[in-house]
Write an enzyme that holds these catalytic residues in place. Structure first.
Site, PDB file in Angstrom:
ATOM      1  N   LYS A   6       0.836  -1.217   0.000  1.00  0.00           N
ATOM      2  CA  LYS A   6       0.000   0.000   0.000  1.00  0.00           C
ATOM      3  C   LYS A   6       0.861   1.255   0.000  1.00  0.00           C
ATOM      4  O   LYS A   6       1.924   1.291   0.610  1.00  0.00           O
ATOM      5  CB  LYS A   6      -0.865   0.041   1.276  1.00  0.00           C
ATOM      6  CG  LYS A   6      -1.891  -1.062   1.357  1.00  0.00           C
ATOM      7  CD  LYS A   6      -2.575  -1.067   2.714  1.00  0.00           C
ATOM      8  CE  LYS A   6      -3.854  -0.252   2.738  1.00  0.00           C
ATOM      9  NZ  LYS A   6      -4.630  -0.500   3.985  1.00  0.00           N
ATOM     10  N   GLY A  43      -7.893   4.019  -3.311  1.00  0.00           N
ATOM     11  CA  GLY A  43      -7.505   2.671  -3.739  1.00  0.00           C
ATOM     12  C   GLY A  43      -6.273   2.638  -4.650  1.00  0.00           C
ATOM     13  O   GLY A  43      -5.932   1.595  -5.196  1.00  0.00           O
ATOM     14  N   GLU A  99       0.923  -4.800   4.411  1.00  0.00           N
ATOM     15  CA  GLU A  99       0.004  -5.349   5.403  1.00  0.00           C
ATOM     16  C   GLU A  99      -0.369  -6.758   5.011  1.00  0.00           C
ATOM     17  O   GLU A  99      -0.344  -7.106   3.835  1.00  0.00           O
ATOM     18  CB  GLU A  99      -1.302  -4.522   5.418  1.00  0.00           C
ATOM     19  CG  GLU A  99      -1.276  -3.309   6.277  1.00  0.00           C
ATOM     20  CD  GLU A  99      -2.581  -2.510   6.213  1.00  0.00           C
ATOM     21  OE1 GLU A  99      -2.581  -1.398   6.737  1.00  0.00           O
ATOM     22  OE2 GLU A  99      -3.570  -2.993   5.633  1.00  0.00           O
ATOM     23  N   LYS A 100      -0.767  -7.534   5.986  1.00  0.00           N
ATOM     24  CA  LYS A 100      -1.371  -8.829   5.690  1.00  0.00           C
ATOM     25  C   LYS A 100      -2.666  -8.549   4.918  1.00  0.00           C
ATOM     26  O   LYS A 100      -3.417  -7.646   5.275  1.00  0.00           O
ATOM     27  CB  LYS A 100      -1.681  -9.545   7.003  1.00  0.00           C
ATOM     28  CG  LYS A 100      -2.434 -10.816   6.829  1.00  0.00           C
ATOM     29  CD  LYS A 100      -1.571 -11.999   7.209  1.00  0.00           C
ATOM     30  CE  LYS A 100      -2.258 -13.299   6.843  1.00  0.00           C
ATOM     31  NZ  LYS A 100      -1.452 -14.121   5.957  1.00  0.00           N
ATOM     32  N   TYR A 101      -2.917  -9.304   3.830  1.00  0.00           N
ATOM     33  CA  TYR A 101      -4.155  -9.106   3.078  1.00  0.00           C
ATOM     34  C   TYR A 101      -5.239  -9.978   3.698  1.00  0.00           C
ATOM     35  O   TYR A 101      -5.146 -11.207   3.701  1.00  0.00           O
ATOM     36  CB  TYR A 101      -3.940  -9.462   1.604  1.00  0.00           C
ATOM     37  CG  TYR A 101      -5.179  -9.223   0.770  1.00  0.00           C
ATOM     38  CD1 TYR A 101      -5.651  -7.935   0.562  1.00  0.00           C
ATOM     39  CD2 TYR A 101      -5.879 -10.279   0.206  1.00  0.00           C
ATOM     40  CE1 TYR A 101      -6.795  -7.699  -0.181  1.00  0.00           C
ATOM     41  CE2 TYR A 101      -7.028 -10.054  -0.542  1.00  0.00           C
ATOM     42  CZ  TYR A 101      -7.477  -8.762  -0.733  1.00  0.00           C
ATOM     43  OH  TYR A 101      -8.613  -8.531  -1.463  1.00  0.00           O
ATOM     44  N   LYS A 158     -15.635   2.653  -2.669  1.00  0.00           N
ATOM     45  CA  LYS A 158     -16.966   2.331  -2.154  1.00  0.00           C
ATOM     46  C   LYS A 158     -18.083   2.631  -3.148  1.00  0.00           C
ATOM     47  O   LYS A 158     -18.033   3.625  -3.857  1.00  0.00           O
ATOM     48  CB  LYS A 158     -17.202   3.146  -0.875  1.00  0.00           C
ATOM     49  CG  LYS A 158     -16.177   2.864   0.211  1.00  0.00           C
ATOM     50  CD  LYS A 158     -16.150   3.953   1.256  1.00  0.00           C
ATOM     51  CE  LYS A 158     -15.004   3.736   2.236  1.00  0.00           C
ATOM     52  NZ  LYS A 158     -14.757   4.908   3.087  1.00  0.00           N
ATOM     53  N   GLU A 200     -11.274   3.928   9.925  1.00  0.00           N
ATOM     54  CA  GLU A 200     -11.632   2.773   9.102  1.00  0.00           C
ATOM     55  C   GLU A 200     -11.001   1.505   9.666  1.00  0.00           C
ATOM     56  O   GLU A 200      -9.799   1.480   9.942  1.00  0.00           O
ATOM     57  CB  GLU A 200     -11.155   2.979   7.661  1.00  0.00           C
ATOM     58  CG  GLU A 200     -11.819   4.157   6.974  1.00  0.00           C
ATOM     59  CD  GLU A 200     -11.497   4.242   5.480  1.00  0.00           C
ATOM     60  OE1 GLU A 200     -12.263   4.876   4.762  1.00  0.00           O
ATOM     61  OE2 GLU A 200     -10.470   3.684   5.040  1.00  0.00           O
ATOM     62  N   ARG A 251     -11.502  14.180   7.623  1.00  0.00           N
ATOM     63  CA  ARG A 251     -12.414  15.107   6.913  1.00  0.00           C
ATOM     64  C   ARG A 251     -13.811  14.518   6.948  1.00  0.00           C
ATOM     65  O   ARG A 251     -13.991  13.395   7.396  1.00  0.00           O
ATOM     66  CB  ARG A 251     -11.969  15.216   5.465  1.00  0.00           C
ATOM     67  CG  ARG A 251     -11.873  13.822   4.850  1.00  0.00           C
ATOM     68  CD  ARG A 251     -11.623  13.792   3.383  1.00  0.00           C
ATOM     69  NE  ARG A 251     -11.163  12.507   2.935  1.00  0.00           N
ATOM     70  CZ  ARG A 251     -11.916  11.465   2.661  1.00  0.00           C
ATOM     71  NH1 ARG A 251     -13.222  11.536   2.825  1.00  0.00           N
ATOM     72  NH2 ARG A 251     -11.408  10.325   2.273  1.00  0.00           N
TER      73      ARG A 251
HETATM   74  P1  ADP Z   1      -7.577   4.206   0.304  1.00  0.00           P
HETATM   75  O1  ADP Z   1      -7.167   5.273   1.252  1.00  0.00           O
HETATM   76  O2  ADP Z   1      -6.759   4.150  -0.953  1.00  0.00           O
HETATM   77  O3  ADP Z   1      -9.052   4.180   0.056  1.00  0.00           O
HETATM   78  P2  ADP Z   1      -7.764   2.098   2.329  1.00  0.00           P
HETATM   79  O4  ADP Z   1      -6.639   1.799   3.240  1.00  0.00           O
HETATM   80  O5  ADP Z   1      -8.913   2.890   2.871  1.00  0.00           O
HETATM   81  O6  ADP Z   1      -7.184   2.833   1.026  1.00  0.00           O
HETATM   82  O7  ADP Z   1      -8.311   0.746   1.710  1.00  0.00           O
HETATM   83  C1  ADP Z   1      -9.315   0.734   0.716  1.00  0.00           C
HETATM   84  C2  ADP Z   1      -9.926  -0.645   0.641  1.00  0.00           C
HETATM   85  O8  ADP Z   1      -8.924  -1.629   0.322  1.00  0.00           O
HETATM   86  C3  ADP Z   1     -10.543  -1.146   1.942  1.00  0.00           C
HETATM   87  O9  ADP Z   1     -11.846  -0.691   2.107  1.00  0.00           O
HETATM   88  C4  ADP Z   1     -10.466  -2.652   1.785  1.00  0.00           C
HETATM   89  O10 ADP Z   1     -11.515  -3.134   0.955  1.00  0.00           O
HETATM   90  C5  ADP Z   1      -9.162  -2.835   1.026  1.00  0.00           C
HETATM   91  N1  ADP Z   1      -8.059  -3.119   1.972  1.00  0.00           N
HETATM   92  C6  ADP Z   1      -7.212  -2.222   2.526  1.00  0.00           C
HETATM   93  N2  ADP Z   1      -6.318  -2.838   3.342  1.00  0.00           N
HETATM   94  C7  ADP Z   1      -6.603  -4.165   3.307  1.00  0.00           C
HETATM   95  C8  ADP Z   1      -6.055  -5.352   3.907  1.00  0.00           C
HETATM   96  N3  ADP Z   1      -4.983  -5.293   4.710  1.00  0.00           N
HETATM   97  N4  ADP Z   1      -6.637  -6.537   3.633  1.00  0.00           N
HETATM   98  C9  ADP Z   1      -7.700  -6.625   2.802  1.00  0.00           C
HETATM   99  N5  ADP Z   1      -8.261  -5.559   2.194  1.00  0.00           N
HETATM  100  C10 ADP Z   1      -7.729  -4.340   2.431  1.00  0.00           C
END
Ligand code: ADP
Length: 451
Positions: free
Chosen positions: A158, A165, A200-202, A237, A275, A292
């Site tokens: 990430k 995303g 991160e772990k997925y 989303k 989140e 925000r």
């Molecule tokens: P962004 O800021 O780009 O929106 P987020 O960290 O909010 O990124 O993550 C967006 C989406 O990606 C989450 O809602 C989830 O569906 C997926 N996601 C993020 N981190 C993980 C994770 N460690 N494992 C599985 N899905 C993840």
């Protein structure tokens, strides 16, 4: 309370803020680009000012232009909305340097949470559970491989400065880590100021459940309950609802407590969202904090009866929030938001700018539409594709879904493709109806569905 504020945004959120200002007796000034001159927020605000041509980089993203506009128009404060400069610590600092109140948290809180790997460290120190992963940024592909071996595949790479995303890659095996590590960095470099990434772990079978918080300068901090945002395409989303079908009252309380610990750990003030990912065993992990107001804030407004934008203005002006005495909050109904985007869901959600020929809104009991669009409006290709948010509610999830179905059917938009056919198919899907789904719902359940 302020006498006059500047709204540094466009579209439905600019209009949402104009309306809150009217109810509070605050004068609103909205900025606009040349492409937005004839839009509803500009027509409905007390005053408006053009800040440049259509491209955001020459208008909505120019801090100097916006501060200049606020000064020329005699505004005391700036509401950034979401997107654009809403999460720019530099912009918040420039506001303060120019005697303007930034309607949001402090620049320090924004930068601490904007750096996602630093945010993880702060949360761990504040006793908030985080997804297992790297300590800070990962500097080389070799380090990435070592960390992935330690936490176990699949892993998610990430962007440290991530959002929308972007700069995210799921890696299933050691064979792909080098390639995906480089891809994530390249995409992060193209989308953000930094190309740094972390790991991160997925958590494949997990739900996205977030807690809406408000905190003021008088020591009040409240949770406005959760929103479940597991229906996503490409990590963005599409449908958000509250309460989450996966939460018990105990889990809601535990997640709210963790969110309020997070708020205290950063000395946070104003509206924010923590989140979390919720796994199959109902363990929850901090993912990120959005400093925000969010697109999906109306879901929380409907289930709690709190006007989040008005609270933001009260908090920024130094007043206590109005809703503190009502905490702890429990959802008083079931609410669902559908993002109506100018996109064609049958061809991979491809953006569909153009002229709207008809725009017939749904109405009736349990329906709210937040939109800046009217028939005849031109959707420029320049900005985000969100054109309306349909929010429905009922006593139960089942009732809210019935309202949703008839409201989506009533909503008639002609001239461009929209996400309405996707939403109708989603709410008729058995898995969605059961409430038992994960963030991969769109990929696993909606792929190949005739729209
Ligand atoms: P962004 O800021 O780009 O929106 P987020 O960290 O909010 O990124 O993550 C967006 C989406 O990606 C989450 O809602 C989830 O569906 C997926 N996601 C993020 N981190 C993980 C994770 N460690 N494992 C599985 N899905 C993840």
């Amino acid at each position: 309370m302020f006498k006059r504020i500047l709204i540094a945004n466009r579209g439905e959120i600019a209009l949402r803020i104009v309306r809150a200002c009217k109810e509070l007796g605050v004068e609103s000034v909205v900025v606009y680009s040349e492409a937005d001159r004839y839009t509803l927020p500009v027509l409905m605000a007390d005053d408006s000012i053009c800040i440049g041509p259509a491209p955001s980089a020459q208008s909505y993203l120019l801090p100097d232009r916006i501060i200049g506009a606020a000064k020329v128009k005699g505004a005391e404060a700036v509401h950034p909305g979401y997107g654009f400069l809403a999460e720019s610590a530099d912009f918040a600092r420039m506001c303060a340097d120019n005697d303007l109140v930034f309607i949001g948290p402090s620049p320090e809180a924004i930068s601490m949470m904007g750096d996602k790997s630093r945010a993880r460290e702060t949360m761990m120190a504040g006793n908030v559970p985080v997804v297992p992963g790297s300590d800070g940024v990962v500097l080389s592909a070799e380090d990435a491989r070592e960390i992935a071996d330690r936490i176990g595949y699949p892993v998610l790479i990430k962007a440290k400065a991530g959002g929308g995303g972007k700069g995210m890659r799921v890696c299933e095996s050691p064979d792909d880590i080098e390639k995906l590590y480089q891809q994530a960095r390249t995409e992060a470099a193209a989308s953000f100021e930094s190309d740094e990434v972390y790991i991160e772990k997925y958590l494949a079978r997990s739900r996205h459940v977030e807690i809406q918080v408000l905190a003021d300068a008088h020591g009040n901090a409240v949770s406005l309950c959760e929103r479940d945002c597991s229906v996503q395409r490409r990590h963005q989303k599409l449908i958000e609802e509250a309460p989450s079908p996966a939460l018990t009252p105990e889990l809601r309380e535990a997640m709210s407590d963790a969110a309020l610990r997070a708020v205290r750990a950063v000395g946070y003030q104003n509206a924010g969202t923590i989140e979390f990912l919720l796994d199959e065993d109902r363990n929850f992990y901090f993912m990120e904090m959005n400093t925000r107001v969010q697109v999906e804030h109306p879901v929380s407004e409907q289930v709690t009866g709190v006007d989040i934008i008005k609270e933001q203005l009260r908090i920024a002006s130094g007043e206590p929030m109005a809703c503190a005495s009502r905490a702890p909050f429990e959802p008083r109904c079931h609410a669902i938001e559908f993002r109506i985007n100018a996109e064609d869901p049958s061809i991979g959600f491809r953006p569909c700018p153009g002229v709207i020929k008809r725009f017939d809104l749904p109405g009736g009991c349990g329906v709210r539409v937040d939109t800046h669009i009217r028939a005849g409006a031109m959707i420029p290709p320049t900005y985000d594709s969100l054109i309306a948010k349909l929010i429905v509610w009922g006593d139960t999830r089942d009732e809210a879904l019935r309202v949703a179905e008839r409201a989506l059917e009533e909503f008639n938009i002609e001239g461009i493709a929209t996400t309405i056919p996707f939403h109708l198919a989603a709410i008729r899907n058995e898995v969605f109806r059961s409430g038992d789904f994960y963030t991969d719902f769109v990929e696993t359940e909606m792929n190949g569905v005739e729209l």
